[in-house]
Structure formats: C-alpha cells, structure tokens
Write a protein that holds these residues in place. Structure first.
Motif, PDB file in Angstrom:
ATOM      1  N   PHE A 194      57.266  34.895  -2.435  1.00 18.78           N
ATOM      2  CA  PHE A 194      57.114  35.991  -3.345  1.00 18.78           C
ATOM      3  C   PHE A 194      56.374  35.233  -4.593  1.00 18.78           C
ATOM      4  O   PHE A 194      56.346  33.888  -3.972  1.00 18.78           O
ATOM      5  CB  PHE A 194      58.900  36.182  -3.981  1.00 18.78           C
ATOM      6  N   ALA A 195      55.866  36.020  -5.403  1.00 15.13           N
ATOM      7  CA  ALA A 195      55.370  35.107  -6.505  1.00 15.13           C
ATOM      8  C   ALA A 195      55.551  34.708  -7.757  1.00 15.13           C
ATOM      9  O   ALA A 195      56.473  35.743  -7.273  1.00 15.13           O
ATOM     10  CB  ALA A 195      53.685  36.216  -6.534  1.00 15.13           C
ATOM     11  N   ILE A 196      55.471  33.177  -7.751  1.00 12.75           N
ATOM     12  CA  ILE A 196      56.058  33.521  -9.498  1.00 12.75           C
ATOM     13  C   ILE A 196      54.980  33.281 -11.023  1.00 12.75           C
ATOM     14  O   ILE A 196      54.618  32.513 -10.688  1.00 12.75           O
ATOM     15  CB  ILE A 196      57.027  31.927  -9.633  1.00 12.75           C
ATOM     16  N   ASP A 197      55.097  34.478 -11.657  1.00 15.11           N
ATOM     17  CA  ASP A 197      54.339  33.707 -12.980  1.00 15.11           C
ATOM     18  C   ASP A 197      54.369  33.427 -13.664  1.00 15.11           C
ATOM     19  O   ASP A 197      55.446  32.827 -14.150  1.00 15.11           O
ATOM     20  CB  ASP A 197      54.597  35.283 -13.178  1.00 15.11           C
ATOM     21  N   VAL A 198      53.799  32.645 -14.043  1.00 14.69           N
ATOM     22  CA  VAL A 198      53.403  31.284 -15.016  1.00 14.69           C
ATOM     23  C   VAL A 198      52.027  31.581 -15.863  1.00 14.69           C
ATOM     24  O   VAL A 198      51.161  31.737 -14.844  1.00 14.69           O
ATOM     25  CB  VAL A 198      53.371  29.823 -14.447  1.00 14.69           C
ATOM     26  N   ILE A 199      51.982  30.960 -17.591  1.00 16.51           N
ATOM     27  CA  ILE A 199      51.040  31.257 -17.939  1.00 16.51           C
ATOM     28  C   ILE A 199      50.758  29.783 -18.295  1.00 16.51           C
ATOM     29  O   ILE A 199      51.040  29.186 -19.327  1.00 16.51           O
ATOM     30  CB  ILE A 199      51.275  31.542 -19.224  1.00 16.51           C
ATOM     31  N   PRO A 200      49.638  29.273 -17.963  1.00 13.42           N
ATOM     32  CA  PRO A 200      49.402  27.654 -17.841  1.00 13.42           C
ATOM     33  C   PRO A 200      48.688  27.203 -18.952  1.00 13.42           C
ATOM     34  O   PRO A 200      48.662  26.234 -19.481  1.00 13.42           O
ATOM     35  CB  PRO A 200      48.039  28.160 -16.583  1.00 13.42           C
ATOM     36  N   THR A 201      48.071  28.044 -20.122  1.00 15.57           N
ATOM     37  CA  THR A 201      47.684  27.831 -21.376  1.00 15.57           C
ATOM     38  C   THR A 201      48.440  27.603 -21.837  1.00 15.57           C
ATOM     39  O   THR A 201      48.504  26.555 -23.499  1.00 15.57           O
ATOM     40  CB  THR A 201      46.901  28.786 -21.749  1.00 15.57           C
ATOM     41  N   ILE A 210      56.513  30.156  -1.770  1.00 21.67           N
ATOM     42  CA  ILE A 210      56.373  30.879  -2.811  1.00 21.67           C
ATOM     43  C   ILE A 210      54.731  30.466  -3.577  1.00 21.67           C
ATOM     44  O   ILE A 210      54.156  29.343  -3.007  1.00 21.67           O
ATOM     45  CB  ILE A 210      56.966  31.361  -4.209  1.00 21.67           C
ATOM     46  N   LYS A 211      54.627  31.822  -4.006  1.00 17.54           N
ATOM     47  CA  LYS A 211      53.153  30.931  -4.721  1.00 17.54           C
ATOM     48  C   LYS A 211      53.400  31.279  -6.086  1.00 17.54           C
ATOM     49  O   LYS A 211      53.882  31.872  -6.814  1.00 17.54           O
ATOM     50  CB  LYS A 211      52.299  32.411  -4.549  1.00 17.54           C
ATOM     51  N   VAL A 212      52.871  30.232  -6.663  1.00 17.43           N
ATOM     52  CA  VAL A 212      52.809  29.707  -8.609  1.00 17.43           C
ATOM     53  C   VAL A 212      51.562  30.198  -8.872  1.00 17.43           C
ATOM     54  O   VAL A 212      50.475  30.420  -8.515  1.00 17.43           O
ATOM     55  CB  VAL A 212      52.538  28.212  -8.223  1.00 17.43           C
ATOM     56  N   ASN A 213      51.720  31.598  -9.104  1.00 15.81           N
ATOM     57  CA  ASN A 213      50.843  32.792  -9.518  1.00 15.81           C
ATOM     58  C   ASN A 213      50.688  32.209 -11.663  1.00 15.81           C
ATOM     59  O   ASN A 213      50.917  32.747 -12.239  1.00 15.81           O
ATOM     60  CB  ASN A 213      51.891  34.006  -9.773  1.00 15.81           C
ATOM     61  N   THR A 214      49.430  31.593 -11.364  1.00 17.65           N
ATOM     62  CA  THR A 214      48.754  31.615 -13.074  1.00 17.65           C
ATOM     63  C   THR A 214      48.141  32.319 -13.712  1.00 17.65           C
ATOM     64  O   THR A 214      47.264  32.440 -12.985  1.00 17.65           O
ATOM     65  CB  THR A 214      47.906  30.339 -12.899  1.00 17.65           C
ATOM     66  N   ILE A 215      48.652  33.209 -14.965  1.00 14.38           N
ATOM     67  CA  ILE A 215      47.821  34.436 -15.441  1.00 14.38           C
ATOM     68  C   ILE A 215      47.993  34.418 -16.547  1.00 14.38           C
ATOM     69  O   ILE A 215      48.578  32.947 -17.510  1.00 14.38           O
ATOM     70  CB  ILE A 215      48.607  35.661 -14.817  1.00 14.38           C
ATOM     71  N   GLU A 216      46.639  34.844 -17.126  1.00 14.76           N
ATOM     72  CA  GLU A 216      46.938  34.396 -18.946  1.00 14.76           C
ATOM     73  C   GLU A 216      47.951  35.335 -19.325  1.00 14.76           C
ATOM     74  O   GLU A 216      48.547  36.868 -18.378  1.00 14.76           O
ATOM     75  CB  GLU A 216      45.896  35.036 -18.906  1.00 14.76           C
ATOM     76  N   ARG A 217      48.043  35.093 -20.736  1.00 14.39           N
ATOM     77  CA  ARG A 217      49.572  36.003 -21.075  1.00 14.39           C
ATOM     78  C   ARG A 217      49.618  37.679 -21.403  1.00 14.39           C
ATOM     79  O   ARG A 217      50.895  37.943 -21.387  1.00 14.39           O
ATOM     80  CB  ARG A 217      49.153  34.730 -23.389  1.00 14.39           C
ATOM     81  N   ALA A 218      48.072  38.110 -21.548  1.00 16.71           N
ATOM     82  CA  ALA A 218      48.262  40.135 -21.866  1.00 16.71           C
ATOM     83  C   ALA A 218      48.844  40.001 -20.400  1.00 16.71           C
ATOM     84  O   ALA A 218      49.688  40.900 -20.320  1.00 16.71           O
ATOM     85  CB  ALA A 218      46.621  39.599 -21.647  1.00 16.71           C
ATOM     86  N   LEU A 219      48.603  39.546 -19.529  1.00 15.99           N
ATOM     87  CA  LEU A 219      49.081  40.241 -18.065  1.00 15.99           C
ATOM     88  C   LEU A 219      49.811  40.129 -17.520  1.00 15.99           C
ATOM     89  O   LEU A 219      50.723  41.036 -16.646  1.00 15.99           O
ATOM     90  CB  LEU A 219      47.849  39.471 -16.770  1.00 15.99           C
ATOM     91  N   TYR A 220      50.557  38.203 -17.681  1.00 11.71           N
ATOM     92  CA  TYR A 220      52.099  38.513 -17.703  1.00 11.71           C
ATOM     93  C   TYR A 220      53.283  39.071 -18.823  1.00 11.71           C
ATOM     94  O   TYR A 220      53.878  40.160 -17.700  1.00 11.71           O
ATOM     95  CB  TYR A 220      52.462  36.498 -18.703  1.00 11.71           C
TER      96      TYR A 220
END
Length: 649
Positions: free
Chosen positions: A467-474, A497-507
């Motif tokens: 599974f992927a875990i969403d996180v906002i890197p910025t 797991i996948k460390v899923n770095t995404i931007e805030r709006a998509l999160y």
C-alpha cells in the motif's frame, strides 16, 4: 445573576466551568492614579501637553485590564523587529498583535481569562453567554467601544450571506447561527440554538475574534444597509462590489487586508502606520494611544513604541537576519529542527537566546490506514486490529527519533500530552516497544503467513501486501524522512509500502474521495483535546483520515458518508455530551470514556510525541517567557502579551 455560572477574574477556567465560586474578586486597579503623566509614553504625554490628545484618564476605561509583567515593570521605548515571509504571511502579524477578543488564554493555555469582557454569565444549559464589557474602552480613533459594535459585527457582518457563504463554525450550533443582542451599552448576549459549552475556549482562539473585529462607526459605511450611496463609493474605489470594498477596508481574521488599511480603527496595542500591501518591504505599527491595558503600577501599555515587520522572500534571508542580530523575536518559519544547530552556534554573534516552544499537537507523525477503503480486500486488511497492532510493533521508533528528530522525542500513539491532566497511559503508550518477533507472529496468525520470493507477505487472496502512504513533502519534509525509515523497518517484517509524495491539493482530493490507502499528518489534541479530537473518533471530514466516510456521517447527522460501527457511534454520543456540559470535571470523565474506547479500537498508528521546537529572543528584550505553547489555538506569542515586552537597553 439568578441562574447559570458567573466568571470573575480570579477564577480559573476549571473553577468557572465547574461552577465553583469562592473568594471575593480582587480589585484590579488597586487605587492606582492612572492620570499621572509618567503613566504614559513620552510621545503621548507630549501630544496631551500640546492639546492634540485627551489626557490619559479620558482615554482609559473605568476598569482597565491590569497586566502583571512577566518579570518586572518595564519602560517605554524601542522598535521591535520581527520577520514576515512574502506577501501572504498575515498570520505572522495576527500572532503578535491580534489577541484582543472578548476573552483570552492564560500563559499556560489552561484557563480562559477576562479581556475586553471583564466578566460573563453562562446559563445552566451553556446555550446563552452574557458578556459584560469594560466601560469606557475606546477604539484607536477615540470612538467608544460598546455592545453596538459586537451586535453589528455579528448580525450585520458575519451573518450577512453576501459577505460570508456560511456562518463561521464558532458561531453556529445545530446548523443555526448565534443570535447576538444588546442588553445595554456594555452588556451583550449570545444565544445559541443548543448547548455550546466550548464557546469560551473557541472565543479565546484567533477564529473567535469576529465580535471585536468590525467597528460599527467605521465599517458600517461599507454595508448597503447603512450607506445609500455605497454603489457610488464602490465605483469611485475602482472595485467590482461592495463586498470587495468591505474586505479591502475592514479585512477579516485571516486575510492580508486586515493589516492593509491604516484608517480602520482597532483595539490592538499597536496600529498600522505602513500597511501590508503588495510590494511592501516592511510593515510598521505604532502604539495605540487609546489602548485599554495597564501594568500593575498603572502605566499604559504597550511599553514598546513600534513594531517593524521586515518582509523576506525566503527562510534563508530570515535566518541571516536572525544570526546578524537584525531580528528581536522570531519563531515562525525558522523553528525547524534542522535550523537549531546553526541558531545555537550563533547565539553570541546574534546576541540572542533560544526560547522553548511546546507543541499543542500530540503526535509528530500519525499514520492513518484507510479502514473504509473502497477495495474490499484492502478494507479487510486495514480493518483488522491485529494487523495494525503488528505494524506498530514493527516500528523501531527510537531509530526514527534519533535519525530524524535528533533524539528529541519519545515513542507515542495518540492522546493528550503527558503534561495534560487528561493524559491517558494506554492510549499514549501501547504497542510502542519495538518487537519484530511479536509483530511477525501476529501477522502470521492474522493470515499473512505466506510470502513471495522477495520475502514480502501475501494476502489470503494471493496478492502482495502493498500500500501507499500519502505525504506532502513541501509541508512536512520530516514526515518523508520518517516514512522512508518506516518503509525499511516494515520491509523487515514483510510489509511493502510506497512513500507517496504528492502536492497538497492532490493529497486533500484523494482523502475527500476516499481514494487513499493511507496518509500521514501530525496528530492534534495534545494540549487541546476537545478543540480537535479527530484522532479519537471520526470527527473531522478531512482530518480523520482513517475513516473519512464515517466523519461525513457524523457531521451530516447521518445524511452523508457511511454508517460507522457502534464503537464510533458511542464516542460521537459521548463527545456531544462532553461539549454540551459546562462542568469541566464531567467533561473529563466523558473524554476518558472516549479515550478508553479509542485505545481498545487502536485505529491509528503513531510514531512519536510531537517534537518541541524553539524561537529566538534578543537578549535585551525582556518579559518574554522562556517557554510557551506553540499552537494556532494559542497563537504564540500573542497570549504572552507582547504589549508588556520591553527593551532593557
């Protein structure tokens, strides 16, 4: 008062909310002669002498708020320098200046205290709040502040559907907006449709400032009801609507234009001289000659003449200004752990000291597995409590703390911080010891005993556990680093797991659509467990990321989302009871029941206690606490009352 509870200045929040009285109220003025010329700043005394300003006795209320200086009575003078970042850092000003609501927090973030209201009454059902204002307070232009201003601010501004699409949550209960009415010039009543026992706490936060934000004598000219020529004024101002003109002239709690109009009267210690506008390189505020607070010897506050907010475009520039001694007090933007070694090494060069900030959050990195996942197999896996407990035991928290947080934390799950009176040992500490053998055994027993050639576990349906875990890197770069270690540690127990770095709006979009596998966020509720209980049950439609459809069900009274299990429903009911009682002891007992159930259900996985950070204070700036809460609800440093800060040299 014939019913309910009355607050007097010497009572703590606990005493008030429990309905406990006691000693007679102490005199606030103590017989101080406020009219003496040495009781005001020299610049103001000169204006009085020249006939350009009324005498101090005519500018202060009958019963000023007496502020006890943190260390000692200060002296007048100086320009305090603080940094903003870019053109949208308006809350950096709010945190320093905007603490002038009807009530305020004490320094410890444990009691609601008198402010513009010197006392208040609450009925037995916590649905009616009657505030008694200090008589004689004046806006910064000398116009009286009365109940009319508060009624106007709520009834004509905040409840105006052209200005606000919905009444702010702090002023609405059971889907209905508060009704605010004038009892007399210095008494105003707030009537809610149902119990709202947390209103005083909410009123002490920044979002509780609406009642004192809009002076009627000034802002009414931008409301159609009061100005028949408003259309012409809108055209002359070159804007498209009266609402745009109102926002430009009167602002709102959290928009830059709050600090962009020097003509707007305020109740703050300092008033705008050089506004926060596009292209500005600094914002300058000067003392308010009508400010309504004094120290224990009767000197009108503030001590400091002016505030100078320099505007930097990046953190690097702010850091350079701090190190070179060009900033007097700063925590905002610079208080990340990676900056602490540099700031610690340069205290002598910059002539500053470090202050300690205690986060109001509970958890530094809360992992939310989506128990309401759209995929039935994923839902079944995440909904298995033993699976979640095994993952928690598979975390080497000390390794994460040492590497990512420089050893500055401890293993933690959720709940009030250890210093809070509602601290719950089981909720906070269970399954925080690293035990890979036990984690492996629990996963085997849960049906994940088969593995692929790479050593990763398989689900009962033969698909890999992945599974992927969403996180906002910025926003939270430390959480990315934490998750990379989590990925490595869980791989050792066969979880991929996948460390899923995404931007805030998509999160947020993924969360809103219930399209995420898992997400991370700092867990709230460490010092303010009732103001944000999202980790204790599915309370927040965006924040309770382990079961957002359940949160929709709760907030819509069952009209939306997905019906939750009974353990959630029981917590909903307990919380509704807790926030409907004015008795703090009863609240605590109800919240303990919530914590008990939350601990048993173990729905989220915490990594470590939210890490305390820091700020800097120049060595000659006095009356600044060496330790203070770090919170939006306690908008540091405002509740420490910067109006009593002063320069010793």
């Amino acid at each position: 008062m014939s019913e309910g509870h009355q607050f007097s200045p010497e009572l703590t929040r606990r005493g008030f909310l429990a309905g406990v009285g006691g000693a007679a109220a102490l005199s606030l003025t103590g017989g101080v002669a406020f009219a003496d010329n040495d009781k005001e700043a020299p610049q103001l005394a000169a204006l009085v002498k020249d006939g350009k300003l009324p005498p101090l006795a005519q500018r202060l209320p009958e019963n000023p708020l007496v502020v006890t200086p943190l260390q000692r009575v200060g002296k007048y003078g100086g320009s305090l320098r603080r940094g903003l970042r870019g053109s949208s850092d308006h809350n950096g000003i709010l945190r320093m200046v905007g603490n002038q609501s009807l009530v305020r927090w004490n320094l410890e973030f444990t009691a609601v205290m008198p402010n513009l209201a010197e006392k208040w009454d609450v009925n037995d059902y916590a649905s009616e709040f009657t505030f008694h204002l200090r008589r004689g307070i004046k806006w910064s232009d000398g116009h009286p502040f009365t109940a009319d201003d508060i009624v106007f601010a709520i009834e004509d501004c905040v409840k105006n559907t052209e200005l606000y699409s919905a009444t702010p949550a702090q002023l609405s209960v059971a889907g209905k907006a508060v009704t605010v009415s004038k009892v007399d010039d210095y008494t105003v009543k707030f009537k809610f449709a149902a119990a709202n026992a947390l209103y005083l706490e909410n009123l002490a936060t920044p979002l509780g400032q609406h009642p004192t934000l809009f002076p009627k004598h000034y802002c009414s000219q931008f409301i159609p009801k009061y100005n028949s020529n408003l259309a012409a004024d809108v055209k002359a101002a070159g804007v498209t609507s009266w609402t745009e003109l109102f926002r430009a002239k009167c602002g709102d709690i959290e928009i830059p234009t709050r600090w962009g109009n020097p003509d707007k009267p305020v109740l703050d210690p300092w008033v705008i001289k050089e506004p926060y506008t596009g292209g500005a390189t600094k914002v300058v505020m000067v003392r308010n000659p009508y400010f309504w607070q004094v120290d224990t010897e009767g000197h009108q506050l503030p001590y400091i003449d002016e505030l100078n907010f320099g505007i930097s475009q990046d953190v690097e520039s702010l850091m350079l200004n701090v190190i070179s001694g060009k900033i007097d007090i700063q925590e905002r933007h610079i208080n990340v752990l990676a900056n602490k070694p540099t700031l610690s090494q340069n205290t002598k060069k910059g002539d500053y000291r470090l202050l300690t900030l205690i986060p109001s959050a509970s958890q530094q990195c809360q992992i939310y597995l989506n128990i309401t996942h759209k995929d039935p197999a994923m839902r079944k896996m995440f909904a298995d409590k033993s699976f979640r407990q095994a993952l928690s035991l598979g975390l080497n928290r000390q390794e994460i703390i040492d590497i990512v947080y420089f050893g500055q934390s401890e293993g933690y799950q959720a709940g009030p911080r250890p210093s809070h009176p509602w601290y719950h040992e089981k909720l906070a500490r269970q399954f925080t010891d690293f035990d890979a053998d036990k984690a492996n055994a629990m996963l085997d027993a849960a049906g994940y005993d088969k593995k692929n050639p790479q050593g990763m576990r398989l689900r009962p349906d033969g698909q890999p556990v992945f599974f992927a875990i969403d996180v906002i890197p910025t926003l939270y770069p430390d959480l990315v680093d934490t998750l990379e270690l989590v990925k490595s540690q869980w791989a050792q127990i066969g979880i991929d797991i996948k460390v899923n770095t995404i931007e805030r709006a998509l999160y947020y979009t993924r969360g809103d659509d219930n399209a995420h596998d898992a997400q991370v966020w700092p867990g709230p509720g460490g010092l303010d467990p009732m103001l944000d209980p999202r980790d204790f049950f599915a309370f927040h439609p965006q924040g309770s990321r382990y079961a957002i459809p359940w949160a929709f069900w709760y907030t819509s009274n069952g009209q939306k989302g997905e019906e939750p299990p009974e353990s959630q429903k029981k917590r909903f009911k307990l919380f509704d009871e807790a926030r409907s009682t004015a008795d703090l002891d009863k609240r605590g007992a109800l919240m303990k029941q919530i914590f008990d159930i939350c601990a048993d259900e173990f729905e989220t996985i915490g990594v470590c206690l939210a890490v305390g950070t820091f700020g800097i204070v120049r060595n000659n700036l006095q009356n600044v606490p060496e330790k203070e809460p770090d919170s939006w609800s306690w908008p540091n440093p405002g509740p420490a009352m910067p109006q009593q800060f002063f320069f010793s040299t």
